[in-house]
Design a protein around this motif. Structure first.
Motif, PDB file in Angstrom:
ATOM      1  N   LYS A  52     -57.755 -83.375  27.147  1.00  6.48           N
ATOM      2  CA  LYS A  52     -56.996 -82.566  26.186  1.00  6.48           C
ATOM      3  C   LYS A  52     -57.840 -82.252  24.958  1.00  6.48           C
ATOM      4  N   SER A  53     -58.563 -83.230  24.477  1.00  2.00           N
ATOM      5  CA  SER A  53     -59.427 -83.012  23.319  1.00  2.00           C
ATOM      6  C   SER A  53     -60.516 -81.997  23.638  1.00  2.00           C
ATOM      7  N   ILE A  55     -60.522 -79.523  25.750  1.00  2.00           N
ATOM      8  CA  ILE A  55     -60.042 -78.141  25.887  1.00  2.00           C
ATOM      9  C   ILE A  55     -59.099 -77.747  24.746  1.00  2.00           C
ATOM     10  N   ASN A  56     -59.142 -78.523  23.667  1.00  2.00           N
ATOM     11  CA  ASN A  56     -58.389 -78.223  22.440  1.00  2.00           C
ATOM     12  C   ASN A  56     -56.880 -78.179  22.630  1.00  2.00           C
ATOM     13  N   LEU A  57     -56.343 -79.166  23.335  1.00  2.00           N
ATOM     14  CA  LEU A  57     -54.892 -79.308  23.463  1.00  2.00           C
ATOM     15  C   LEU A  57     -54.416 -80.422  22.547  1.00  2.00           C
ATOM     16  N   ASN A  58     -53.176 -80.347  22.140  1.00  2.00           N
ATOM     17  CA  ASN A  58     -52.548 -81.409  21.358  1.00  2.00           C
ATOM     18  C   ASN A  58     -52.003 -82.473  22.301  1.00  2.00           C
ATOM     19  N   ARG A  83     -48.401 -75.563  26.650  1.00  2.00           N
ATOM     20  CA  ARG A  83     -48.358 -76.040  25.263  1.00  2.00           C
ATOM     21  C   ARG A  83     -46.929 -76.497  24.943  1.00  2.00           C
ATOM     22  N   LYS A 117     -69.778 -80.993  23.061  1.00  2.00           N
ATOM     23  CA  LYS A 117     -69.363 -82.381  23.254  1.00  2.00           C
ATOM     24  C   LYS A 117     -70.124 -82.994  24.432  1.00  2.00           C
ATOM     25  N   THR A 125     -67.036 -73.531  29.176  1.00  2.00           N
ATOM     26  CA  THR A 125     -65.599 -73.331  29.372  1.00  2.00           C
ATOM     27  C   THR A 125     -65.356 -71.837  29.513  1.00  2.00           C
TER      28      THR A 125
END
Length: 173
Positions: A52-53, A55-58, A83, A117, A125
């Motif tokens: 999640k981190s 791919i920028n998900l909460n 989301r 990262k 991506t």
């Protein structure tokens, strides 16, 4: 006669129910059941929270599925997610190696390896997004007979975003 009318009424109700369900069904598989490593050993991430981190998900966003594409030239994971504030399923691809992609609206961004990262998840991506009337934008990928992994968006109006390090995806146009 009454029994026949009841059966017909039930059949008609079921037909209306299925006809009215045009929206894409979101898989109900739990995140803990998702396979973070492909059958051939490509690791998308070490944990769901790490993925999640990456791919920028909460934390409240939900990953619904992971599909792997692999060849001798590249490894990729197509990740579907929803989301927390939406009911629309979206997709993103991550991976390593040489890939090919086609898009009418290509947006690329290169990063140095030190900015990217450091994890097994990948060196690039790829995502597809749309605005206005362009709404069905998902990433799709195939492996051809030569072992090339090819990505495109589901609709020609979509913007394809590609973020990669300088060495990741050469010869892509």
């Amino acid at each position: 006669m009454k029994k026949t009318a009841t059966v017909l009424s039930l059949a008609f109700s079921l037909l209306l129910l299925f006809a009215g369900c045009e929206q894409k069904q979101i898989k109900s598989q739990g995140e803990e059941e998702l396979q973070l490593t492909s059958p051939k050993g490509f690791k998308a991430a070490n944990s769901i929270s790490e993925l999640k981190s990456f791919i920028n998900l909460n934390t409240n966003d939900r990953i619904t599925s992971i599909e792997y594409l692999e060849s001798e030239k590249a490894n990729a994971a197509i990740i579907s997610y929803v989301r927390a504030d939406s009911k629309i399923e979206e997709t993103i691809a991550i991976g390593k190696g040489e890939v090919h992609f086609t898009s009418n609206n290509l947006i690329t961004k290169q990063q140095n390896l030190t900015e990217l990262k450091e994890q097994d998840g990948g060196s690039w991506t790829i995502s597809c997004t749309g605005t206005g009337e362009c709404t069905n934008c998902e990433i799709q990928g195939t492996v051809d007979a030569d072992g090339n992994i090819n990505f495109s968006c589901t609709e020609t109006c979509c913007d394809m975003g590609v973020t990669t390090n300088a060495d990741a995806a050469k010869d892509n146009k």
